[in-house]
Scaffold this motif. Structure first.
Motif, PDB file in Angstrom:
ATOM      1  N   ASN A  65       0.833  -1.038   0.002  1.00 50.54           N
ATOM      2  CA  ASN A  65       0.022   0.153   0.006  1.00 50.54           C
ATOM      3  C   ASN A  65       0.869   1.170   0.070  1.00 50.54           C
ATOM      4  O   ASN A  65       1.931   1.262   0.930  1.00 50.54           O
ATOM      5  N   THR A  66       0.591   2.309  -0.960  1.00 49.59           N
ATOM      6  CA  THR A  66       1.637   3.472  -0.854  1.00 49.59           C
ATOM      7  C   THR A  66       0.906   4.533  -0.321  1.00 49.59           C
ATOM      8  O   THR A  66       1.441   5.729  -0.368  1.00 49.59           O
ATOM      9  N   THR A  67      -0.288   4.384   0.381  1.00 53.55           N
ATOM     10  CA  THR A  67      -0.805   5.511   1.182  1.00 53.55           C
ATOM     11  C   THR A  67      -0.144   5.536   2.204  1.00 53.55           C
ATOM     12  O   THR A  67       0.434   4.613   2.719  1.00 53.55           O
ATOM     13  N   TYR A  68      -0.438   6.829   2.829  1.00 53.69           N
ATOM     14  CA  TYR A  68       0.474   7.023   4.429  1.00 53.69           C
ATOM     15  C   TYR A  68      -0.468   7.633   5.519  1.00 53.69           C
ATOM     16  O   TYR A  68      -1.241   8.232   5.158  1.00 53.69           O
ATOM     17  N   ASN A  69       0.033   7.233   6.450  1.00 56.36           N
ATOM     18  CA  ASN A  69      -0.930   7.914   7.862  1.00 56.36           C
ATOM     19  C   ASN A  69      -0.125   9.298   7.892  1.00 56.36           C
ATOM     20  O   ASN A  69       1.112   9.280   8.272  1.00 56.36           O
ATOM     21  N   LYS A  70      -0.892  10.431   7.872  1.00 55.56           N
ATOM     22  CA  LYS A  70      -0.382  11.868   8.099  1.00 55.56           C
ATOM     23  C   LYS A  70       0.167  11.907   9.473  1.00 55.56           C
ATOM     24  O   LYS A  70       1.363  12.487   9.665  1.00 55.56           O
ATOM     25  N   ASN A  71      -0.313  11.343  10.478  1.00 57.73           N
ATOM     26  CA  ASN A  71       0.325  11.368  11.855  1.00 57.73           C
ATOM     27  C   ASN A  71       1.484  10.612  11.897  1.00 57.73           C
ATOM     28  O   ASN A  71       2.711  11.094  12.615  1.00 57.73           O
ATOM     29  N   LEU A  72       1.549   9.424  11.389  1.00 55.51           N
ATOM     30  CA  LEU A  72       2.867   8.750  11.422  1.00 55.51           C
ATOM     31  C   LEU A  72       3.993   9.378  10.608  1.00 55.51           C
ATOM     32  O   LEU A  72       5.168   9.128  10.830  1.00 55.51           O
ATOM     33  N   TYR A  73       3.593   9.797   9.421  1.00 55.86           N
ATOM     34  CA  TYR A  73       4.585  10.658   8.630  1.00 55.86           C
ATOM     35  C   TYR A  73       5.270  11.574   9.464  1.00 55.86           C
ATOM     36  O   TYR A  73       6.511  11.845   9.424  1.00 55.86           O
ATOM     37  N   ASP A  74       4.688  12.478  10.383  1.00 54.46           N
ATOM     38  CA  ASP A  74       5.086  13.388  11.131  1.00 54.46           C
ATOM     39  C   ASP A  74       5.876  12.813  12.230  1.00 54.46           C
ATOM     40  O   ASP A  74       6.948  13.407  12.456  1.00 54.46           O
TER      41      ASP A  74
END
Length: 143
Positions: free
Chosen positions: A6-15
């Motif tokens: 999956n190439t989507t990401y969690n915005k919180n985990l990104y930060d």
């Protein structure tokens, strides 16, 4: 198993990942800066390389500035995109001038730092940073 690709990401985990990256690379680079600061603090004239011809003391001072001060700014997430510029220059000199004729294993660490600093230049410091506190007063984060 499909979730692995999956190439989507969690915005919180990104930060959170950017915070971990900033803390890690900043602390690791500060150890190199502290070693160079000790050279300045030792009595007598510090012996340091002068790969671009600006003088040993100027080169050492610039290396200490970038590796200590700029690394601290990166840890705090303050002016991150500006703070990585001296570090990018330092790593370019280390990899392509100082270690130009060395084997890859001598260039590897500097190259890894260089890649990380370029990434931080492109993506910035993330939500968990002083940069966000400053810019968050002006506008909300749009992801």
């Amino acid at each position: 198993m499909i979730g692995v690709f999956n190439t989507t990401y969690n915005k919180n985990l990104y930060d959170v990942a950017l915070l971990i990256l900033r803390l890690g690379v900043g602390c690791f680079m500060m150890t190199h800066g502290l070693q160079k600061l000790n050279l300045i603090m030792e009595p007598g004239t510090a012996q340091f390389i002068d790969p671009i011809g600006i003088g040993e003391s100027a080169t050492l001072s610039l290396a200490v500035f970038s590796e200590l001060v700029c690394s601290f700014l990166i840890i705090m997430g303050f002016a991150t995109r500006l703070a990585v510029i001296p570090l990018i220059i330092t790593m370019l000199v280390a990899v392509f001038v100082v270690h130009d004729n060395d084997a890859f294993n001598e260039k590897e660490l500097g190259s890894l730092y260089l890649v990380i600093y370029i990434l931080l230049l492109v993506v910035g410091s993330g939500r968990y940073s002083v940069d966000q506190l400053i810019s968050g007063r002006k506008r909300k984060v749009n992801y």
